[in-house]
Design an enzyme around this catalytic site. Structure first.
Site, PDB file in Angstrom:
ATOM      1  N   ASP A 194      16.088  25.656 -15.064  1.00 26.87           N
ATOM      2  CA  ASP A 194      16.922  25.453 -13.984  1.00 26.87           C
ATOM      3  C   ASP A 194      17.371  26.596 -12.551  1.00 26.87           C
ATOM      4  OD1 ASP A 194      16.583  22.634 -14.728  1.00 26.87           O
ATOM      5  OD2 ASP A 194      18.667  22.155 -15.734  1.00 26.87           O
ATOM      6  N   GLU A 247      13.470  14.383 -10.032  1.00 38.13           N
ATOM      7  CA  GLU A 247      14.126  14.942 -10.249  1.00 38.13           C
ATOM      8  C   GLU A 247      14.077  16.594  -9.646  1.00 38.13           C
ATOM      9  OE1 GLU A 247      15.060  15.002 -14.523  1.00 38.13           O
ATOM     10  OE2 GLU A 247      13.971  16.252 -14.888  1.00 38.13           O
ATOM     11  N   HIS A 251      11.875  21.957 -12.356  1.00 42.30           N
ATOM     12  CA  HIS A 251      12.831  22.109 -11.857  1.00 42.30           C
ATOM     13  C   HIS A 251      12.577  23.698 -11.336  1.00 42.30           C
ATOM     14  CE1 HIS A 251      17.028  20.025 -11.543  1.00 42.30           C
ATOM     15  NE2 HIS A 251      16.934  21.876 -10.556  1.00 42.30           N
ATOM     16  N   ARG A 275      13.124  26.742 -23.087  1.00 43.34           N
ATOM     17  CA  ARG A 275      13.076  26.220 -21.770  1.00 43.34           C
ATOM     18  C   ARG A 275      13.364  27.650 -20.724  1.00 43.34           C
ATOM     19  NH1 ARG A 275      15.916  21.287 -18.540  1.00 43.34           N
ATOM     20  NH2 ARG A 275      16.701  22.204 -20.455  1.00 43.34           N
TER      21      ARG A 275
END
Length: 332
Positions: free
Chosen positions: A27, A204, A268, A298
């Site tokens: 993110d 999202e 994201h 990630r």
């Protein structure tokens, strides 16, 4: 003489880079202010801020923990998707958090009025919510025509089953104003895909993006734990951002996994401009291997984007970790 020359090279700013920017970091988000990028990503139990002139140099950038939540509160755990913003002369960090029970995730905000976001002058300002006070994560704050908004991922009711996208006006950087409006719900196969399991209904990670004329929200579809995590596009077709009918969803994703390039579950994201303001770039996280899931594997990556003739963003294809890229264009 040779040693001095070599040392000089070692301190010179790199003009090229390869992804990922760090070995881990989901993110990713950055804000550019007075010659520096301020970068942040999910750390789960604290908020850490990086400061650098070049996002490609994150591995050696200055960083500091700006806030650790107190124990035994409704915002002590699972700090997700923080964003750092400079708004009207003050610094703000928005993040989702809970008490260890995902059902209690809500959005929260910190404020720093000192002018320096790298110090310990951050103050917890509380929860951000509309009157419905429903589950909420992935808040993105932006200004459009002078009005401050937040868009986020949330539940329509009180039970987990589908993540929709909502938007609300903000009275000021620490206060919501009025009711929320739902602007997207997962319906296409690329928003619900999970091979080996039931459909995953997920929208999202919404992010505001504009080319100066057209307005968009780029969002992530499907579960982050799948290889098929991907980016979709909402386009504003009217003037009122609070009118759900003014948001048109494109029926195909605009940024998806690339088996050929070895990039899985790209999503994201956030966007930033180069130091000279001439280039648009995307920050996103992705995995190197199929099945790496939604955990610490990630890693943050970035690449330049372009614009199609119809004004929509062209994000291209996630590049390989072997691809050598030029850094964002600098001030001359």
């Amino acid at each position: 003489m040779c040693l001095i020359f070599v040392c000089g090279l070692s301190f010179a700013q790199q003009k090229t880079f390869t992804n990922p920017l760090l070995t881990s970091g989901a993110d990713p988000y950055s804000t550019y202010h007075e010659g520096y990028y301020y970068y942040i990503h999910t750390q789960q139990d604290r908020l850490v801020l990086w400061k650098t002139k070049n996002l490609a140099d994150l591995k050696t950038a200055e960083k500091t923990t700006i806030w650790t939540p107190p124990e035994n509160t409704m915002y002590s755990k699972e700090l997700w998707a923080p964003e750092v913003h400079m708004i009207d002369g003050n610094w703000y960090v928005y993040f989702a958090a809970d008490d260890g029970d995902n059902n209690n995730h809500r959005m929260y905000v910190l404020e720093n009025t000192s002018g320096n976001p790298m110090n310990d002058r951050w103050k917890f300002k509380g929860k951000l919510s509309t009157p419905s006070d429903k589950w909420a994560i992935d808040g993105n704050v932006f200004k459009h025509q002078g009005q401050l908004y937040m868009t986020w991922s949330g539940w329509e009711g009180d039970e987990n089953g589908r993540q929709d996208l909502f938007i609300a006006k903000m009275k000021n950087p620490t206060t919501m104003e009025g009711k929320r409006q739902k602007i997207s719900t997962p319906t296409y196969d690329w928003e619900t895909r999970w091979e080996g399991g039931p459909d995953v209904l997920v929208n999202e990670g919404p992010q505001y993006l504009s080319n100066g004329e057209e307005v968009f929200i780029v969002f992530s579809g499907s579960g982050c734990w799948t290889d098929y995590y991907t980016l979709g596009l909402l386009q504003l077709t009217g003037e009122d951002l609070m009118n759900p009918e003014n948001w048109q969803k494109h029926n195909t994703p605009i940024f998806a996994w690339s088996k050929e390039n070895g990039v899985y579950a790209p999503g994201h994201n956030s966007f930033f401009k180069s130091p000279d303001g001439k280039e648009d770039w995307i920050l996103y996280h992705a995995n190197d291997n199929s099945g790496d899931g939604c955990g610490g594997k990630r890693s943050p990556r970035m690449q330049k984007i372009s614009w199609n003739k119809d004004g929509t963003p062209n994000l291209g294809t996630p590049v390989s970790t072997k691809t050598i890229l030029a850094i964002p264009s600098e001030e001359k």
